[in-house]
Design a protein around this motif. Structure first.
Motif, PDB file in Angstrom:
ATOM      1  N   PRO A  95       0.686  -1.260  -0.010  1.00  0.00           N
ATOM      2  CA  PRO A  95       0.000   0.045   0.069  1.00  0.00           C
ATOM      3  C   PRO A  95       0.797   1.170  -0.136  1.00  0.00           C
ATOM      4  O   PRO A  95       1.933   1.550   0.350  1.00  0.00           O
ATOM      5  N   SER A  96       0.430   2.452  -0.352  1.00  0.00           N
ATOM      6  CA  SER A  96       0.863   3.715  -0.675  1.00  0.00           C
ATOM      7  C   SER A  96       0.995   4.370   0.805  1.00  0.00           C
ATOM      8  O   SER A  96      -0.013   3.786   1.679  1.00  0.00           O
ATOM      9  N   PRO A  97       1.703   5.332   1.037  1.00  0.00           N
ATOM     10  CA  PRO A  97       1.818   6.032   2.486  1.00  0.00           C
ATOM     11  C   PRO A  97       0.371   6.759   2.651  1.00  0.00           C
ATOM     12  O   PRO A  97      -0.294   6.799   1.509  1.00  0.00           O
ATOM     13  N   VAL A  98      -0.062   7.078   3.913  1.00  0.00           N
ATOM     14  CA  VAL A  98      -1.123   7.885   4.062  1.00  0.00           C
ATOM     15  C   VAL A  98      -1.216   8.969   3.101  1.00  0.00           C
ATOM     16  O   VAL A  98      -2.332   9.112   2.455  1.00  0.00           O
ATOM     17  N   ARG A  99      -0.192   9.929   3.099  1.00  0.00           N
ATOM     18  CA  ARG A  99      -0.206  11.039   2.593  1.00  0.00           C
ATOM     19  C   ARG A  99       0.774  10.858   1.470  1.00  0.00           C
ATOM     20  O   ARG A  99       1.791  10.482   1.334  1.00  0.00           O
ATOM     21  N   GLN A 100       0.231  11.262   0.145  1.00  0.00           N
ATOM     22  CA  GLN A 100       1.063  11.264  -1.039  1.00  0.00           C
ATOM     23  C   GLN A 100       1.866  12.570  -0.949  1.00  0.00           C
ATOM     24  O   GLN A 100       1.572  13.347  -0.651  1.00  0.00           O
ATOM     25  N   ARG A 101       3.147  12.195  -1.699  1.00  0.00           N
ATOM     26  CA  ARG A 101       4.176  13.221  -1.725  1.00  0.00           C
ATOM     27  C   ARG A 101       5.055  13.168  -2.971  1.00  0.00           C
ATOM     28  O   ARG A 101       5.002  12.130  -3.603  1.00  0.00           O
ATOM     29  N   SER A 102       5.566  14.314  -3.152  1.00  0.00           N
ATOM     30  CA  SER A 102       6.435  14.286  -4.425  1.00  0.00           C
ATOM     31  C   SER A 102       8.051  14.892  -3.667  1.00  0.00           C
ATOM     32  O   SER A 102       7.827  15.502  -2.816  1.00  0.00           O
ATOM     33  N   ASN A 103       8.995  14.495  -3.948  1.00  0.00           N
ATOM     34  CA  ASN A 103      10.407  15.080  -3.566  1.00  0.00           C
ATOM     35  C   ASN A 103      10.549  14.758  -2.085  1.00  0.00           C
ATOM     36  O   ASN A 103      10.865  15.692  -1.376  1.00  0.00           O
ATOM     37  N   TRP A 104      10.060  13.681  -1.730  1.00  0.00           N
ATOM     38  CA  TRP A 104      10.221  13.511  -0.133  1.00  0.00           C
ATOM     39  C   TRP A 104      11.734  12.819   0.111  1.00  0.00           C
ATOM     40  O   TRP A 104      12.413  12.459  -0.680  1.00  0.00           O
ATOM     41  N   GLY A 105      12.150  12.659   1.288  1.00  0.00           N
ATOM     42  CA  GLY A 105      13.143  11.799   1.788  1.00  0.00           C
ATOM     43  C   GLY A 105      12.924  10.518   2.488  1.00  0.00           C
ATOM     44  O   GLY A 105      11.957  10.720   3.119  1.00  0.00           O
ATOM     45  N   GLN A 106      13.534   9.494   2.565  1.00  0.00           N
ATOM     46  CA  GLN A 106      13.449   8.346   3.417  1.00  0.00           C
ATOM     47  C   GLN A 106      14.656   8.050   4.060  1.00  0.00           C
ATOM     48  O   GLN A 106      15.673   8.134   3.462  1.00  0.00           O
ATOM     49  N   ALA A 107      14.469   7.289   5.297  1.00  0.00           N
ATOM     50  CA  ALA A 107      15.784   6.758   6.043  1.00  0.00           C
ATOM     51  C   ALA A 107      15.248   5.602   6.827  1.00  0.00           C
ATOM     52  O   ALA A 107      14.124   5.602   7.261  1.00  0.00           O
ATOM     53  N   LEU A 108      16.363   4.877   7.049  1.00  0.00           N
ATOM     54  CA  LEU A 108      16.014   3.693   8.036  1.00  0.00           C
ATOM     55  C   LEU A 108      16.129   4.240   9.363  1.00  0.00           C
ATOM     56  O   LEU A 108      17.158   4.900   9.517  1.00  0.00           O
ATOM     57  N   VAL A 109      15.447   3.794  10.104  1.00  0.00           N
ATOM     58  CA  VAL A 109      15.418   4.260  12.010  1.00  0.00           C
ATOM     59  C   VAL A 109      15.978   3.134  12.569  1.00  0.00           C
ATOM     60  O   VAL A 109      15.796   1.921  12.048  1.00  0.00           O
ATOM     61  N   ASP A 110      16.637   3.430  13.619  1.00  0.00           N
ATOM     62  CA  ASP A 110      17.263   2.422  14.494  1.00  0.00           C
ATOM     63  C   ASP A 110      16.319   1.095  14.766  1.00  0.00           C
ATOM     64  O   ASP A 110      16.884   0.134  15.078  1.00  0.00           O
ATOM     65  N   ASP A 111      14.924   1.512  14.726  1.00  0.00           N
ATOM     66  CA  ASP A 111      14.061   0.350  15.139  1.00  0.00           C
ATOM     67  C   ASP A 111      13.813  -0.363  13.970  1.00  0.00           C
ATOM     68  O   ASP A 111      12.962  -1.438  14.237  1.00  0.00           O
ATOM     69  N   GLY A 112      14.288  -0.252  12.831  1.00  0.00           N
ATOM     70  CA  GLY A 112      14.018  -1.071  11.690  1.00  0.00           C
ATOM     71  C   GLY A 112      12.866  -0.351  10.709  1.00  0.00           C
ATOM     72  O   GLY A 112      12.773  -1.015   9.565  1.00  0.00           O
ATOM     73  N   ARG A 113      12.323   0.433  11.363  1.00  0.00           N
ATOM     74  CA  ARG A 113      11.226   0.930  10.358  1.00  0.00           C
ATOM     75  C   ARG A 113      11.896   1.909   9.342  1.00  0.00           C
ATOM     76  O   ARG A 113      12.816   2.561   9.533  1.00  0.00           O
ATOM     77  N   VAL A 114      11.211   2.454   8.361  1.00  0.00           N
ATOM     78  CA  VAL A 114      11.439   3.301   7.325  1.00  0.00           C
ATOM     79  C   VAL A 114      10.821   4.792   7.857  1.00  0.00           C
ATOM     80  O   VAL A 114       9.665   4.613   7.755  1.00  0.00           O
ATOM     81  N   ALA A 115      11.264   6.083   7.779  1.00  0.00           N
ATOM     82  CA  ALA A 115      10.759   7.137   7.987  1.00  0.00           C
ATOM     83  C   ALA A 115      10.803   7.722   6.625  1.00  0.00           C
ATOM     84  O   ALA A 115      11.915   7.777   5.853  1.00  0.00           O
ATOM     85  N   ILE A 116       9.694   8.450   6.095  1.00  0.00           N
ATOM     86  CA  ILE A 116       9.513   9.242   5.028  1.00  0.00           C
ATOM     87  C   ILE A 116       9.150  10.520   5.296  1.00  0.00           C
ATOM     88  O   ILE A 116       8.138  10.698   6.519  1.00  0.00           O
ATOM     89  N   ALA A 117       9.505  11.883   4.846  1.00  0.00           N
ATOM     90  CA  ALA A 117       9.177  13.082   5.308  1.00  0.00           C
ATOM     91  C   ALA A 117       9.115  13.969   4.206  1.00  0.00           C
ATOM     92  O   ALA A 117      10.201  13.763   3.233  1.00  0.00           O
ATOM     93  N   GLY A 118       8.593  15.030   4.072  1.00  0.00           N
ATOM     94  CA  GLY A 118       8.818  16.305   3.233  1.00  0.00           C
ATOM     95  C   GLY A 118       7.942  16.346   1.901  1.00  0.00           C
ATOM     96  O   GLY A 118       6.913  15.673   2.075  1.00  0.00           O
ATOM     97  N   GLY A 119       8.454  16.576   1.047  1.00  0.00           N
ATOM     98  CA  GLY A 119       7.499  16.762  -0.220  1.00  0.00           C
ATOM     99  C   GLY A 119       6.540  17.774   0.002  1.00  0.00           C
ATOM    100  O   GLY A 119       6.395  18.829   0.658  1.00  0.00           O
TER     101      GLY A 119
END
Length: 86
Positions: free
Chosen positions: A45-69
């Motif tokens: 499934p897609s993220p809850v909020r649709q974005r363009s020009n976002w960044g994503q990174a692995l977090v210490d607990d194993g999840r992936v964070a996306i933000a911006g756009g």
């Protein structure tokens, strides 16, 4: 080959070796999980909020964070449940 057309994809290697592929532009995001052990892509499934020009990174607990756009908030992909959390 992927099952979807990912525009401007970003890839994040997960702790278990799988790779989260997130792509999209113009407000439409596509997500797949690549498993190199089986050489397969699985649509997710897609993220809850649709974005363009976002960044994503692995977090210490194993999840992936996306933000911006186009959205000014974080979301997290949980590889254990294959879901997004806002």
């Amino acid at each position: 080959n992927t099952n979807k057309d990912h525009r401007r994809p970003q890839l994040t290697r997960l702790l278990d070796g799988r790779v989260l592929v997130v792509g999209g532009a113009g407000g439409t995001m596509t997500v797949e999980l690549f498993d190199p052990a089986t050489d397969t892509f699985t649509a997710l499934p897609s993220p809850v909020r649709q974005r363009s020009n976002w960044g994503q990174a692995l977090v210490d607990d194993g999840r992936v964070a996306i933000a911006g756009g186009d959205a000014s908030s974080f979301e997290f992909f949980d590889p254990a449940t294959l879901t997004w959390q806002a």
